[in-house]
Each structure stands twice: as C-alpha cells, then as structure tokens.
Design a protein around this motif. Structure first.
Motif, PDB file in Angstrom:
ATOM      1  N   UNK A  14       0.925  -1.237  -0.132  1.00 26.54           N
ATOM      2  CA  UNK A  14      -0.152   0.084  -0.032  1.00 26.54           C
ATOM      3  C   UNK A  14       0.867   1.394  -0.096  1.00 26.54           C
ATOM      4  N   UNK A  15       0.276   2.376  -0.420  1.00 22.62           N
ATOM      5  CA  UNK A  15       0.817   3.413  -0.436  1.00 22.62           C
ATOM      6  C   UNK A  15      -0.214   4.590  -0.234  1.00 22.62           C
ATOM      7  N   UNK A  16       0.251   5.680   0.721  1.00 25.69           N
ATOM      8  CA  UNK A  16      -0.741   6.850   1.162  1.00 25.69           C
ATOM      9  C   UNK A  16      -0.185   7.938   1.132  1.00 25.69           C
ATOM     10  N   UNK A  17      -0.712   8.869   0.342  1.00 31.02           N
ATOM     11  CA  UNK A  17       0.064  10.291   0.470  1.00 31.02           C
ATOM     12  C   UNK A  17       0.491  10.750   1.707  1.00 31.02           C
ATOM     13  N   UNK A  18       1.428  11.763   1.836  1.00 39.65           N
ATOM     14  CA  UNK A  18       1.880  12.133   3.351  1.00 39.65           C
ATOM     15  C   UNK A  18       0.723  12.878   3.962  1.00 39.65           C
ATOM     16  N   UNK A  21      -1.471  10.630   5.961  1.00 37.91           N
ATOM     17  CA  UNK A  21      -0.999   9.597   6.852  1.00 37.91           C
ATOM     18  C   UNK A  21      -1.322  10.069   8.145  1.00 37.91           C
ATOM     19  N   UNK A  22      -1.190   9.331   9.089  1.00 33.59           N
ATOM     20  CA  UNK A  22      -1.453   9.611  10.492  1.00 33.59           C
ATOM     21  C   UNK A  22      -2.940   9.851  11.113  1.00 33.59           C
ATOM     22  N   UNK A  23      -3.987   9.363  10.143  1.00 32.51           N
ATOM     23  CA  UNK A  23      -5.283   9.554  10.424  1.00 32.51           C
ATOM     24  C   UNK A  23      -5.901   8.140  10.703  1.00 32.51           C
ATOM     25  N   UNK A  24      -5.341   6.986  10.633  1.00 34.38           N
ATOM     26  CA  UNK A  24      -5.674   5.801  10.565  1.00 34.38           C
ATOM     27  C   UNK A  24      -6.584   5.213   9.398  1.00 34.38           C
ATOM     28  N   UNK A  25      -6.230   5.885   8.329  1.00 35.52           N
ATOM     29  CA  UNK A  25      -7.019   5.682   7.161  1.00 35.52           C
ATOM     30  C   UNK A  25      -6.743   4.446   6.509  1.00 35.52           C
ATOM     31  N   UNK A  26      -5.304   4.164   6.621  1.00 36.74           N
ATOM     32  CA  UNK A  26      -4.876   2.988   5.955  1.00 36.74           C
ATOM     33  C   UNK A  26      -5.107   1.958   6.629  1.00 36.74           C
TER      34      UNK A  26
END
Length: 100
Positions: A14-18, A21-26
C-alpha cells in the motif's frame, strides 16, 4: 492505494500520500482488504514486505496481528535497506475477529 498480489512472499502492498498519513485511514482500509483476502478470495496466508525503516507500515502489520518471519537486505529506490517479511494465517485472522 492498496494492491493485492498472488506472489509467494508479497501479497499486499500500500501507499498513502503524506497529507493523509497518521489518521488511521490505511489501517482501516487494510482491515477490509485483509478480510477480503481471507474470506472472499479464500487464501490461507497473507505475507507482506516492508523496509525496516517504514515505521507506519510496521504499525499496521502489528495492529493486524502479523508476525515478523524473516529479514533480508533489499535494494529500494532510495537505497539498500533491511526488508522485513511479515505474515498472518487465515486461522490467526479469524481468531482475532471472532465474536466474543
């Protein structure tokens, strides 16, 4: 973005843009995708790989109950790093998500 792959030691990436990040989405998305891997696709084990310096990815693996099974050196775009291999079995996943 999450990808599922039918490869021996690398089934989910997986990859999530910066900015997200840090919100628990992934973590939340990985719960759904891992459940799909086991319950819809009927797979018996999920293995993931990550650079050892990727703390965020490691947190998700730990939260899902995966365990570290081996470490090897691997060449990444940004250089050579230790690559961690993590796994969880369908039985372990189902036991963690069984109704109390």
């Amino acid at each position: 973005m999450i990808g599922l792959h039918d490869r021996q030691d690398n089934n989910r990436g997986f990859w999530l843009s910066l900015e997200h990040q840090g919100q628990g989405l992934m973590r939340e998305a990985c719960e759904k995708v891992t459940d799909y891997w086991f319950h819809v696709l009927g797979k018996s084990v999920l293995r993931t790989q990550k650079a050892s310096i990727n703390r965020g990815s490691k947190k998700i693996s730990l939260a899902q109950g995966e365990k570290l099974i081996k470490v090897e050196e691997k060449e990444y775009v940004s250089g050579k790093y230790a690559c961690e291999f993590w796994e969880i079995t369908r039985e372990e996943w189902c036991n963690r998500h069984a109704p109390s």
